[in-house]
Design an enzyme around this catalytic site. Structure first.
Site, PDB file in Angstrom:
ATOM      1  N   ARG A   1       8.129  -5.932  -0.197  1.00 38.99           N
ATOM      2  CA  ARG A   1       7.028  -5.798   0.755  1.00 38.99           C
ATOM      3  C   ARG A   1       6.299  -7.116   1.010  1.00 38.99           C
ATOM      4  O   ARG A   1       5.898  -7.391   2.136  1.00 38.99           O
ATOM      5  CB  ARG A   1       6.047  -4.737   0.242  1.00 38.99           C
TER       6      ARG A   1
ATOM      7  N   GLY B   1      -3.595  11.172 -13.005  1.00 40.29           N
ATOM      8  CA  GLY B   1      -4.640  11.963 -13.651  1.00 40.29           C
ATOM      9  C   GLY B   1      -4.288  13.429 -13.757  1.00 40.29           C
ATOM     10  O   GLY B   1      -4.552  14.076 -14.782  1.00 40.29           O
TER      11      GLY B   1
END
Length: 667
Positions: free
Chosen positions: A338, A46
């Site tokens: 992961r 953003g």
């Protein structure tokens, strides 16, 4: 009718983005000054979007619920940011980064988007260096790299263990330049409460001033959601405690499809849960797996003795240690992705080899790295025949230079010195690959409503490779959205200012007021966290590392019951027209309680295992995730129909033309 049109350009994969940019409609500088854009969220995605759009000449309104843009959760990222610059000459390339990302996501991401991400990755590093981001450098002056999980090259650029913080400071400086010019209006401590649609297009938002409680109307020609992920569904996570899903969920309720909500990443190297009153968990960067070796005792009696405090890890000789990732995945070792590392840790702990008092922890050990680094340091500095003490001292200096702040953080939290004794780690919720469905232009199914960074689903498939979150956030904000949003806004040049006095703004504000009034007037018996903890327990038990059909069905039932209980029995002290953090938390939890049901529903409907979505019914004989490419090689995009519990599934089929789809293997 399937309403999904990904707008993927034609042509060869390596030419799609260039050709697409060449065909986009442009807006002159004079016309950009007449167009307004709202950006919700000030993290890397953003913040970079707001700064770049303002630099281009648009009028930007930027919103964050924190007291400063630089408190966005991006600041917490530690290990690094990927880019295919290949300084080392170790075989990396744009194609290799693309391939690793597709494979790491278990072939559940959109081919064109991922290649574009790899293609612009090098530009991100150049941009950040120009802003003064202090990346680590080698002696010769080149930027230094390290490896992350799921790859066999070094492509991760880093600033010690503070990469997110340093990148966000660069973004913050770029934003401040535009705030000073008046091109960005900054609204700190403001929370987006709803999207406003006018003639089917996103034309503004309703926000709430968190200090005064005042509701405000803000209009724009386009709205960008950059509010991050929804991992706090699980209550305990590595997210900041304020991180929430409300902006994205409000967009979903207004017509934006939510894609792959069950694709949620569990990170393998978090500090384990310490007690029942804990409010969040802390991540130990994946970069530590470059030098740390993960192990548990080979013998159950040794694991039991460690849990009971009768033995220390240094009492276990090397021959009695099970370096299980190195044993199971010799090609990648401790740097498997992961999801693989998380499942392996859970399996060892479930088998009784866990090493903390709860039995839910494994060791991350730096003894070998300290010894190796000390030996090399002595050699480089010309020291001969050094003793073990000197070698240890030199090795610790090297490790401190790489990971010093991470070791310090661990020492402060756990009160154990990781230079002297292994860290204890265990998987926990860290990132959401699912998010708002977007097309190639990053626009949702609502015209004029865009989503960037972790708020969208676009780049990571069923599992995100480490150091790719920062890459995607900055790619979206700096190098993709500023091109694609202009194509949409080119049709709004003559529209003029969007009025906030229309019936659509009035109705949206009225609905926000009704929800707030309902929460404030509810005189229940329990605070917000009471319900949030219950939700977290349900999610971790049934929607966590391992999932199965009956558990997911139970989760949906319990979530519905908890949602009903929340609206009956929650209590909110204070009033709506003041600073009221409990009211803000209640609104966010109300959205979580709806999203959680869709999360479980999506996991239940996906009858396969892929990446972080691991259904126990669908696994290979050796326990690995087993995909079903015939039936589930698609993006599951859910449309909100009427109320929680009623959604319609749309499918975007995933077609791979430039890469061979195969069973993922890291052995």
């Amino acid at each position: 009718m399937n309403r999904l049109d990904a707008k993927i350009p034609d042509g060869p994969l390596n030419e799609k983005w260039t050709n697409h940019k060449n065909r986009l409609n442009l807006i002159s500088p004079a016309n950009k000054r007449t167009l307004d854009i709202i950006v919700v969220g000030t993290g890397l995605a953003g913040g970079s979007a707001a700064a770049t759009l303002a630099e281009l000449g648009y009028n930007v309104k930027s919103f964050c619920f924190q007291d400063s843009p630089r408190r966005a959760h991006s600041v917490a990222a530690q290990g690094g940011i990927n880019a295919a610059k290949n300084y080392q000459g170790d075989g990396d390339s744009v194609y290799r980064l693309f391939y690793d990302t597709i494979k790491g996501g278990d072939y559940r991401s959109r081919e064109a988007n991922v290649y574009r991400l790899a293609e612009v990755s090098s530009n991100i590093i150049d941009q950040c260096v120009a802003q003064g981001v202090p990346f680590a450098r080698e002696y010769g002056g080149l930027l230094e790299n390290r490896s992350f999980g799921g790859v066999q090259v070094s492509r991760t650029f880093y600033a010690k263990g503070q990469t997110g913080q340093q990148l966000l400071l660069g973004v913050y400086a770029a934003m401040n330049r535009q705030i000073g010019r008046g091109k960005i209006q900054m609204f700190n401590r403001h929370e987006m409460m709803d999207i406003v649609l006018v003639d089917g297009k996103a034309r503004g938002i309703i926000s709430r001033n968190l200090i005064s409680g005042a509701k405000e109307r803000h209009s724009a020609h386009a709205v960008v959601i950059a509010s991050g992920g929804y991992g706090n569904l699980f209550y305990l996570s590595t997210y900041a405690m304020g991180s929430n899903a409300s902006a994205a969920w409000k967009a979903h309720r207004k017509g934006a499809f939510l894609a792959n909500p069950c694709f949620n990443q569990i990170h393998p190297t978090a500090i384990p849960v310490g007690g029942p009153n804990q409010s969040k968990l802390t991540l130990m960067s994946e970069s530590l797996r470059n030098d740390g070796r993960i192990w548990v005792p080979r013998k159950l009696e040794d694991a039991k003795a460690i849990r009971e405090g009768k033995k220390k890890p240094i009492d276990i000789p090397d021959k009695d240690r099970d370096y299980y990732l190195e044993r199971q995945y010799p090609a990648f070792g401790n740097l498997v992705p992961r999801d693989v590392a998380s499942r392996a840790a859970k399996e060892r702990c479930d088998a009784g080899y866990g090493v903390n008092v709860t039995g839910q922890a494994v060791f991350l050990d730096f003894a070998s790295a300290i010894h190796r680094s000390g030996k090399e340091k002595a050699q480089v500095t010309g020291l001969k025949n050094v003793d073990d003490a000197t070698r240890q001292r030199l090795g610790k200096q090297v490790i401190k230079q790489k990971y010093g702040n991470l070791f310090q953080m661990y020492h402060k939290i756990v009160d154990q010195d990781p230079y002297e004794t292994p860290m204890k780690i265990y998987p926990t919720t860290h990132y959401t690959m699912g998010g708002l469905w977007v097309d190639y232009n990053l626009m949702t199914t609502v015209p004029g409503l865009f989503a960037v960074g972790e708020a969208n689903f676009s780049d990571h498939g069923a599992n995100r490779l480490g150091a790719s979150a920062l890459m995607q956030g900055l790619a979206d904000g700096y190098f993709i959205l500023p091109y694609t949003i202009g194509d949409y806004l080119s049709e709004d040049i003559g529209t003029g200012k969007i009025s906030t006095t229309s019936i659509e703004f009035k109705e949206a504000e009225s609905m926000v007021s009704k929800t707030i009034d309902r929460l404030i007037k509810n005189k229940g018996s329990y605070p917000v966290d009471y319900f949030h903890k219950k939700l977290g327990t349900i999610m971790w038990q049934y929607c966590g590392i391992n999932r199965y059909k009956s558990g997911l069905e139970t989760a949906m039932q319990e979530i519905r019951a908890l949602r009903k209980d929340f609206w009956t029995n929650v209590t909110i002290p204070g009033t709506a027209n003041e600073f009221n953090e409990e009211l803000a938390k209640a609104g966010r939890l109300a959205d979580f309680l709806e999203l959680a049901e869709l999360y479980a529903k999506d996991a239940l409907s996906r009858e396969e295992s892929c990446g972080a979505h691991y259904r126990e019914e669908h696994r290979t004989p050796d326990g690995e995730a087993m995909r079903d490419d015939e039936n589930y090689a698609h993006v599951a995009a859910w449309e909100y129909i009427e109320k929680p519990g009623i959604w319609k599934l749309h499918k975007e089929e995933l077609v791979y033309k430039s890469i061979a789809v195969k069973q993922r293997s890291y052995k």
